[in-house]
Each structure stands twice: as structure tokens, then as C-alpha cells.
Design an enzyme around this catalytic site. Structure first.
Site, short mmCIF file in Angstrom:
data_model
loop_
_atom_site.label_atom_id
_atom_site.label_comp_id
_atom_site.label_asym_id
_atom_site.label_seq_id
_atom_site.Cartn_x
_atom_site.Cartn_y
_atom_site.Cartn_z
N LYS A 133 -30.85 -27.19 -13.85
CA LYS A 133 -31.96 -26.62 -13.31
C LYS A 133 -31.69 -26.02 -12.07
O LYS A 133 -31.01 -26.92 -11.22
CB LYS A 133 -33.11 -27.71 -13.42
CG LYS A 133 -34.58 -27.20 -13.50
CD LYS A 133 -35.59 -28.20 -13.60
CE LYS A 133 -36.78 -27.68 -13.58
NZ LYS A 133 -37.78 -29.01 -13.55
O1 G3P Z 1 -41.56 -28.39 -14.47
C1 G3P Z 1 -42.15 -28.31 -13.40
C2 G3P Z 1 -42.75 -29.44 -12.91
O2 G3P Z 1 -41.54 -30.24 -12.73
C3 G3P Z 1 -43.33 -29.34 -11.49
O3 G3P Z 1 -44.78 -29.06 -11.58
O4 G3P Z 1 -46.94 -28.59 -10.31
O5 G3P Z 1 -46.59 -30.40 -12.16
O6 G3P Z 1 -45.32 -30.66 -10.11
P1 G3P Z 1 -45.94 -29.68 -10.98
#
Ligand code: G3P
Length: 223
Positions: free
Chosen positions: A83
Site C-alpha cells: 500500500k
Molecule cells: O482502507 C481505508 C481505511 O483503512 C481507512 O478508512 O476512513 O475508515 O479510517 P477510514
């Protein structure tokens, strides 16, 4: 559309994986920190359990550092996906890693033009962050639709991985907009199964079943 679980919590991954609908895992530095375990141990557990793409985030901010981390991540397991955040140094690294056959997931994408650049660099996945856009008054689903159109117009094979998902509507929007993958926490995966009419219908069927005389067929199947 594939479903990934977005966490580094092995208990949650094991639970979701047992349901038979999880195709892979996405992690980020926040998830690793929240797991409370050493990074290497968390990775070993996840890769042992899940046979599917598992995204592991690089933390360097310059291309040589990201490339070095990416090669280490890729060497760790055949299912590893590196990533990398959208930025000049990140996409320089993606270009090198993809030329070596290493899978990449370009993350923190908030614009269709960023997704175009990631595809040009050879990214395997692009991760638009849907809920974080919705939270600031944008329409996250529009971003998926725009990326889908760009990738289809120019024949890019980069997969759209809808990320930052916090409600069922965002999953439906991802499906309708043509996302290839959607990643979400355990509680969101669970929410996809639920509907109050299902609960009410099941309750009334089970109540009515009590009026049916005992069945030899079901008696034999009882567990
Ligand atoms: O894959 C995205 C995730 O890790 C972060 O998104 O906004 O749910 O913290 P969030």
C-alpha cells in the site's frame, strides 16, 4: 465485487473469514497500532489465516524507502500487496515495484486525476476513500463513477477498491458504480446481512413451526 475486511485484528478477521464472503484484507498503520501487537507478528497471523490479497502499508515518504519496504513486504508472502499513498514519491515507487511484478494498492485517493496517475504508474489497486469524502460534503460515490469512466475509457486494468466505508448505502453505491472491491470493518460486513423484515419474518416462521408436529427428517438432522 470482491469484499475485503479492513482491520489488523486477527479475531475479527477470523470471524469474518469464517462467513465465506471475505476475499482479502486491507491494513493501515492505524490498524496495526490498534492491534497492540508487534507488526511482524500481526502480519504472520493474517497471512497464515487468509488466502487472498492482503494490503500492507509502506511508511517511508521517499521513493527509495518505499521501494525497499515494498520489496520486503512482497518477499514476505505471495499474497502481499504494497500500500502506497498518492504522492510523487509514492507513484515513483509504484512504477518501479509494478515493473518488478509487485502488486500495489495506491491509497488515500480523493480525486479522479490522482486515480489516473496511479493507473499510469501501474498500480494494481486504487483506493478512493468514500466516507472521508462524504464527511466533508462531497459525494464519494461520484469519485468511484468518475474513476470507472476514466479506467474504462483508456483501458486501465487497475482495480477500484472502495475504501473508508461506514454505511450500507456506501456499499450499494460502490456496487452500482462498478467498484471491483469494497473494503470495510467487521461491523459493516455484518450490517450487510441485516434487514428488520428478515428478522421479523424469521421470528414468525419459527413461532409457527412450533405448531407443526415433530418431524423425523429434522430430528435426524438436529445438531
Ligand atoms: O482502507 C481505508 C481505511 O483503512 C481507512 O478508512 O476512513 O475508515 O479510517 P477510514
Amino acid at each position: 465485487m470482491q469484499l475485503f475486511i479492513d482491520t489488523a485484528d486477527i479475531v475479527q478477521i477470523r470471524e469474518a473469514y469464517s462467513w465465506g464472503i471475505v476475499d482479502g484484507v486491507t491494513t493501515n498503520p492505524t490498524h496495526i497500532a490498534n492491534s497492540g501487537k508487534p507488526f511482524d507478528d500481526v502480519l504472520a497471523e493474517i497471512f497464515e489465516l487468509v488466502d487472498g490479497p492482503i494490503s500492507v502499508e509502506s511508511v517511508s515518504t521517499n521513493a527509495p524507502g518505499i521501494i525497499a519496504e515494498g520489496r520486503r513486504i512482497a518477499a514476505f508472502h505471495k499474497n502481499a500487496v504494497v500500500k502506497v499513498p498518492v504522492m510523487i514519491e509514492g507513484l515513483k515507487a509504484v512504477k518501479v515495484l509494478s515493473s518488478e511484478g509487485i502488486k500495489t494498492n495506491v491509497t488515500l485517493c480523493f480525486s479522479p486525476v490522482q486515480a489516473f496517475l496511479a493507473a499510469k504508474a501501474g498500480a494494481t489497486y486504487i483506493s478512493p476513500f468514500i466516507h472521508r469524502l462524504d464527511m466533508v460534503g462531497h459525494e464519494g460515490a461520484d469519485l468511484i463513477r468518475q474513476i470507472r469512466a476514466i479506467y474504462d475509457n483508456y483501458g486501465f486494468e487497475t482495480k477500484i477498491l472502495a475504501a473508508s466505508i461506514r454505511n450500507v448505502k456506501q456499499v450499494l453505491d460502490s456496487l452500482l458504480a462498478g467498484a471491483d472491491v469494497c473494503t470495510m470493518p467487521l461491523e459493516m460486513l455484518e450490517a450487510l446481512y441485516r434487514h428488520p423484515l428478515t428478522d421479523a419474518g424469521l421470528q414468525s416462521f419459527l413461532t409457527d413451526w412450533k405448531r407443526v408436529p415433530p418431524s423425523r427428517l429434522f430430528e435426524a438432522a438436529a445438531v
